[in-house]
Design an enzyme around this catalytic site. Structure first.
Site, short mmCIF file in Angstrom:
data_model
loop_
_atom_site.label_atom_id
_atom_site.label_comp_id
_atom_site.label_asym_id
_atom_site.label_seq_id
_atom_site.Cartn_x
_atom_site.Cartn_y
_atom_site.Cartn_z
N GLU A 277 0.81 -1.11 -0.04
CA GLU A 277 0.17 -0.10 0.09
C GLU A 277 0.69 1.34 0.17
OE1 GLU A 277 -3.06 -0.47 -0.75
OE2 GLU A 277 -2.86 -2.29 -0.72
N TRP A 280 1.82 1.87 -3.29
CA TRP A 280 0.77 2.47 -3.90
C TRP A 280 0.98 3.90 -4.23
CZ3 TRP A 280 -2.07 1.34 -8.15
CH2 TRP A 280 -2.54 0.17 -8.34
N TRP A 308 -20.16 12.67 -19.89
CA TRP A 308 -20.39 12.89 -18.47
C TRP A 308 -21.71 13.70 -18.42
CZ3 TRP A 308 -17.87 9.68 -15.90
CH2 TRP A 308 -16.44 9.73 -16.10
N ASN A 343 -10.69 3.13 2.78
CA ASN A 343 -10.23 2.99 1.39
C ASN A 343 -11.31 2.28 0.78
OD1 ASN A 343 -8.47 2.88 -1.07
ND2 ASN A 343 -8.36 0.71 -0.52
N TRP A 361 -15.25 12.30 -13.24
CA TRP A 361 -14.46 12.01 -11.93
C TRP A 361 -13.66 13.24 -11.39
CZ3 TRP A 361 -9.20 13.04 -12.37
CH2 TRP A 361 -8.67 13.13 -13.63
N TRP A 384 -8.69 8.33 -8.57
CA TRP A 384 -9.85 8.67 -8.87
C TRP A 384 -9.88 8.12 -10.50
CZ3 TRP A 384 -14.93 10.01 -7.84
CH2 TRP A 384 -15.12 10.43 -6.50
#
Ligand code: FAD
Length: 479
Positions: A277, A280, A308, A343, A361, A384
């Protein structure tokens, strides 16, 4: 070596700590007095509201820590170059040191400034500390940036160990007279009325000491079992280190090293999962470094043609946690209450905004930037885009989370929902993630009147799913 008498300025940015602060240590070694500086810069964009709350408390903590070393924090607002030049002429400093930052505007400022100050004969040095490794030094075999996480992780796991964290200096040499500083209280970083951050301090202690305590508690507690429990929002199973890392109150290297040598007490898969993590976070910075428009442009430009929807009413319901889907609403209200969100739930609410509501987004990314205490230019934008399917190594768009099933799988007893959506507290477990399917009698017993005490769903899951897939198919056919 001659004793230096000219001061060195240490410009604090996203490194609000004394330990493992390589710029600060180098300043001590430089020999002269040390002038710690914090600039409230306009150019690199203001922090979001929640992070300003954090910054306030973090600076209080940094000021106190510096005072213990015999030093101070000089405060200034405005343009970095003007501020530094002014301070250099006021103090006669001959050197400026800082730890590197990686958001595009900050990097651009630093690059120009370094050159200009060097041209003027100053010593300017920058150090690493916000990441485990410099993004420019992590490369694929063919010499390019990584675009896929797993090989990136393998490269870091098998590569050079991050540096061992350095201790904080015990004392800092003060200049003969301190330069002028703005008054901290005039900065007004805390919210006025209403005080939407009033519950933040229930779970947060910003500052270096708070960060170290969080890390120690985590290593002694939830790290064992992290792999299995980290996905369940009702469990306190993650480190909660993100906001501390975001403003650099602890270095990622210190976190990495704290998980070494524990394999006798803690299963190696828990340690490795936690490190993955952290990596990440590193990967997100790697992406931002190589793609500075990460928060503005689709990584995969197929998505540029995506249809969108402009739907303020639904966006507003999402921000307030009033969508009628309990797991989504619990997450969005956790964000209001504590400036954070688990998360797993971040993934669910982001998917809901993007796929159920077909809202861009970037609107969600901005909302998170303003409301998360851990708002981070790399992790926020990259995640995102990951959920949207437009990012590097992203989750495919057609994988649409069902908010009911996600709730039932990861919050099976509804404890998380009950904690943040109190109007559903008395609802039977069977319906906690789908109150709209509960018989009238069950709702009545739980004191719920749909549409009055708790909203009906703002979209129907099955229809929204079809609509999202059709919008995606249109993009696919278009490219
Ligand atoms: C839509 C969305 C937006 C997000 N925005 C942010 C953000 O602005 N800032 C932020 O720090 N994280 C963000 N994340 C990632 C992740 O949700 C948080 O880092 C995590 O929830 C923080 O809790 P923790 O510190 O207890 O994490 P832990 O589970 O204890 O993980 C340890 C550390 O690893 C890093 N990390 C964990 N997961 C991720 C991840 N998916 N991506 C990048 N780093 C990760 C964080 O630094 C974290 O503190 C986002 C995720 C999603 C899905």
């Amino acid at each position: 070596m001659p004793i230096k008498s000219s001061p060195v300025i240490v410009w604090f940015r996203k490194d609000l700590r004394l330990s493992d602060n390589l710029a600060l240590l180098a300043a001590v070694e430089h020999g002269g007095p040390v002038i710690p500086l914090y600039i409230r810069e306009k150019a690199s964009g203001p922090l979001g509201g929640a992070q300003q709350w954090w910054l306030h408390h973090s600076l209080v903590s940094l000021i106190a820590a510096l005072e213990k070393t015999g030093s101070r924090l000089v405060l200034a607002s405005g343009d970095a170059e003007k501020t530094l030049r002014h301070l250099i002429s006021e103090t006669g400093a001959d050197a400026v040191f800082w730890n590197r930052r990686y958001e595009p505007a900050g990097m651009a400022t630093d690059k120009v400034l370094k050159q200009k100050l060097r041209d003027d004969g100053l010593t300017v040095r920058s150090f690493s500390g916000h990441l485990l490794h410099e993004p420019s030094r992590v490369q694929t075999k063919s010499g390019g940036p990584y675009r896929v996480y797993t090989p990136f992780w393998r490269a870091l796991e098998g590569g050079e160990e991050p540096h061992a964290p350095a201790d904080a200096p015990k004392s800092l040499k003060a200049p003969p007279t301190w330069p002028k500083s703005e008054k901290f209280d005039d900065w007004n970083l805390l919210p006025g009325k209403p005080d939407w951050a009033r519950d933040f301090s229930d779970i947060w202690t910003p500052g270096e000491t708070g960060a170290r305590e969080k890390l120690a508690d985590f290593v002694d507690g939830a790290l064992g079992g992290y792999e299995e429990d980290r996905d369940f929002p009702a469990k306190d199973a993650t480190s909660l280190l993100a906001p501390h890392l975001a403003l650099g109150e602890i270095s990622p290297a210190a976190v990495w090293h704290a998980t070494k040598g524990l394999s006798r007490h803690i299963a190696s898969n828990d340690i490795s999962r936690f490190r993955k993590e952290l990596v990440w976070r590193e990967f997100c910075y790697h992406l931002l470094f190589h793609f500075p428009e990460l928060d503005e442009k689709n990584w995969n430009d197929d998505f540029d043609a995506f249809g969108w929807r402009d739907d303020e009413k639904s966006f507003d319901a999402w921000t307030r946690g009033m969508t009628g889907y309990p797991i989504v609403d619990a997450g969005m209200r956790q964000l209001w209450q504590h400036g954070t969100m688990h998360n797993r739930v971040r993934m669910i609410v982001a998917s809901f905004l993007i796929k159920h509501l077909l809202i861009d987004w970037r609107k969600g990314e901005k909302w998170f930037r303003d409301t998360l205490v851990d708002a981070d230019p790399a992790s926020n934008a990259a995640n995102w885009q990951w959920v949207a399917g437009s990012g590097a190594d992203a989750s495919p768009f057609f994988r649409i989370f069902n908010p009911i099933l996600q709730g039932e799988k990861f919050d099976a007893y509804g404890d998380y929902v009950r904690r943040f959506v109190p109007e559903l507290e008395k609802l039977d477990r069977k319906f906690i993630h789908k109150p709209f399917e509960a018989p009238e009698e069950v709702l009545r017993k739980a004191g719920i009147e749909l549409g009055e005490t708790y909203p009906r769903p703002i979209v129907d899951h099955a229809k929204a799913r079809e609509r999202a897939l059709a919008a995606y198919a249109a993009v696919k056919n278009h490219t």
